[in-house]
Design a protein around this motif. Structure first.
Motif, PDB file in Angstrom:
ATOM      1  N   THR A   1      -5.945   0.360   4.925  1.00 24.88           N
ATOM      2  CA  THR A   1      -4.734  -0.355   4.491  1.00 24.88           C
ATOM      3  C   THR A   1      -4.149  -1.245   5.324  1.00 24.88           C
ATOM      4  N   PRO A   2      -3.392  -2.301   4.788  1.00 27.94           N
ATOM      5  CA  PRO A   2      -2.648  -3.269   6.008  1.00 27.94           C
ATOM      6  C   PRO A   2      -1.845  -2.202   6.961  1.00 27.94           C
ATOM      7  N   THR A   3      -1.094  -1.276   6.227  1.00 34.02           N
ATOM      8  CA  THR A   3      -0.142  -0.499   7.234  1.00 34.02           C
ATOM      9  C   THR A   3      -1.156   0.271   8.216  1.00 34.02           C
ATOM     10  N   GLU A   4      -2.312   0.602   7.877  1.00 39.51           N
ATOM     11  CA  GLU A   4      -3.111   1.442   8.713  1.00 39.51           C
ATOM     12  C   GLU A   4      -3.963   0.487  10.010  1.00 39.51           C
TER      13      GLU A   4
ATOM     14  N   ASP B   1       0.836  -1.300   0.067  1.00 42.25           N
ATOM     15  CA  ASP B   1      -0.100  -0.074   0.000  1.00 42.25           C
ATOM     16  C   ASP B   1       0.983   1.245   0.036  1.00 42.25           C
ATOM     17  N   GLY B   2       2.111   1.079  -0.150  1.00 46.45           N
ATOM     18  CA  GLY B   2       3.182   2.466   0.187  1.00 46.45           C
ATOM     19  C   GLY B   2       3.193   2.859   1.343  1.00 46.45           C
ATOM     20  N   GLY B   3       2.466   2.323   2.325  1.00 43.85           N
ATOM     21  CA  GLY B   3       2.580   3.126   3.765  1.00 43.85           C
ATOM     22  C   GLY B   3       3.842   2.953   4.425  1.00 43.85           C
ATOM     23  N   ASN B   4       4.236   3.905   5.138  1.00 39.20           N
ATOM     24  CA  ASN B   4       5.435   4.116   5.897  1.00 39.20           C
ATOM     25  C   ASN B   4       4.601   3.891   7.559  1.00 39.20           C
ATOM     26  N   LEU B   5       4.956   2.830   7.815  1.00 41.46           N
ATOM     27  CA  LEU B   5       4.130   2.617   9.388  1.00 41.46           C
ATOM     28  C   LEU B   5       4.650   3.491  10.379  1.00 41.46           C
TER      29      LEU B   5
END
Length: 342
Positions: free
Chosen positions: A119-122, A104-108
């Motif tokens: 999203t998975p990170t969220e 998801d491009g997420g920065n945890l």
């Protein structure tokens, strides 16, 4: 109830449990795919409650190696209290060797407090801040400079909570025995794991143990020693687990308080550093040179430090774009008024 993440670890049980956190996330090759995040849980009676995490960013490996090793070596009979270990927290990013999740491009570490239906990170950020962190007294989140940065080895805390809460954070950070300690000023609403820990009522600790997307003998010694020192300082263990003897240093406290402490690229180019992390520098000294290969007749640009202090981090990739941070200089930490004794 958290519908965005499945977890069969029972925090009430004595003994050892080992499983995975599971996050449903459909992908092209697998419509019923689940992200699997290893978790190891040990509980023996009452005592300190520690949550140990690594792999928040996927290209920082000292913590992964040390916590997987800790999870294998720890015997529940040798601990008191509770220890929960997440050695590969942002598993998709770790397995891809990337700072951010490829799903998801997420920065945890910029995703807290997260979103249970996101999203998975969220979802992971939400689960950590609202379920795991409130069940622990102390949260340790291990970091390094990642693929693009060299970082001065340092323990790290954020200035969070009231005076008593901050004093305990500072005490435990010093107990980790790192040569440098860094105090960040991110604010109570920050999207970081340490701010999330404070919001959950826990003591948040972190550190930067290396960089460059690799590990070294020295970085691993420091990482293992910091973990052992924390376990010993909290009374969770009575002897080192990861090393026969632990390394302790007198910790020099540092801080960043202004943008003048960093040098940023303002155009595409190639960075040549003049100093190294850990070097003591003075305002106006040469920090490096910025080259433009597309303009061969143009002399390289001389870059100078905007403040005096210690080089905290430095870009490893010579090729840079506008906005890339090239170097940071930390200044000596100055205690807030409520930390000073009358």
């Amino acid at each position: 109830m958290h519908t965005g993440i499945f977890n069969d670890i029972d925090l009430r049980l004595e003994g050892r449990q080992q499983s995975c956190l599971s996050i449903p996330w459909s992908v092209d090759r697998s419509p019923y795919y689940q992200v699997k995040i290893p978790i190891v849980r040990l509980r023996r009676g009452t005592g300190p409650r520690l949550l140990l995490m690594a792999g928040n960013h996927g290209d920082e490996y000292e913590g992964n190696m040390a916590l997987f090793q800790l999870a294998r070596r720890l015997d529940v009979s040798a601990i008191r209290g509770e220890i929960t270990i997440l050695p590969m927290l942002n598993a998709p990013a770790v397995l891809a060797g990337r700072r951010r999740s490829p799903l998801d491009g997420g920065n945890l570490n910029r995703a807290f407090p997260g979103l249970d239906s996101g999203t998975p990170t969220e979802r992971l950020a939400h689960f950590l801040e609202h379920t795991l962190m409130p069940a622990h007294d102390i949260v340790l989140d291990l970091h390094s400079g990642g693929t693009s940065m060299a970082h001065l080895p340092t323990s790290l805390i954020e200035r969070q909570g009231g005076a008593e809460h901050f004093a305990r954070m500072l005490e435990l950070m010093l107990a980790m025995g790192m040569p440098y300690g860094f105090v960040a000023q991110n604010g109570a609403a920050a999207p970081t794991s340490l701010a999330a820990a404070a919001r959950a009522g826990a003591i948040g600790l972190s550190g930067e143990f290396g960089g460059g997307g690799t590990v070294t003998p020295d970085s691993m010694v420091l990482t293992r020693s910091a973990i052992d020192n924390l376990l010993l300082a909290t009374g969770a263990t009575d002897a080192p687990v990861l090393a026969r003897t632990v390394r302790r240093a007198q910790t020099e406290l540092l801080q960043l308080t202004s943008h003048a402490q960093a040098i940023y690229a303002t155009r595409p180019g190639w960075f040549e550093p003049a100093r190294l992390p850990g070097d003591h520098v003075l305002k106006g000294q040469v920090a490096g040179w910025y080259h433009d290969f597309n303009r061969p007749d143009e002399a390289e640009q001389e870059l100078t430090f905007g403040v005096s202090g210690v080089v905290l981090s430095q870009r490893l990739h010579a090729m840079s774009q506008a906005g890339d941070c090239l170097v940071q200089v930390a200044e000596p930490y100055e205690a807030e008024p409520d930390e000073r004794k009358p």
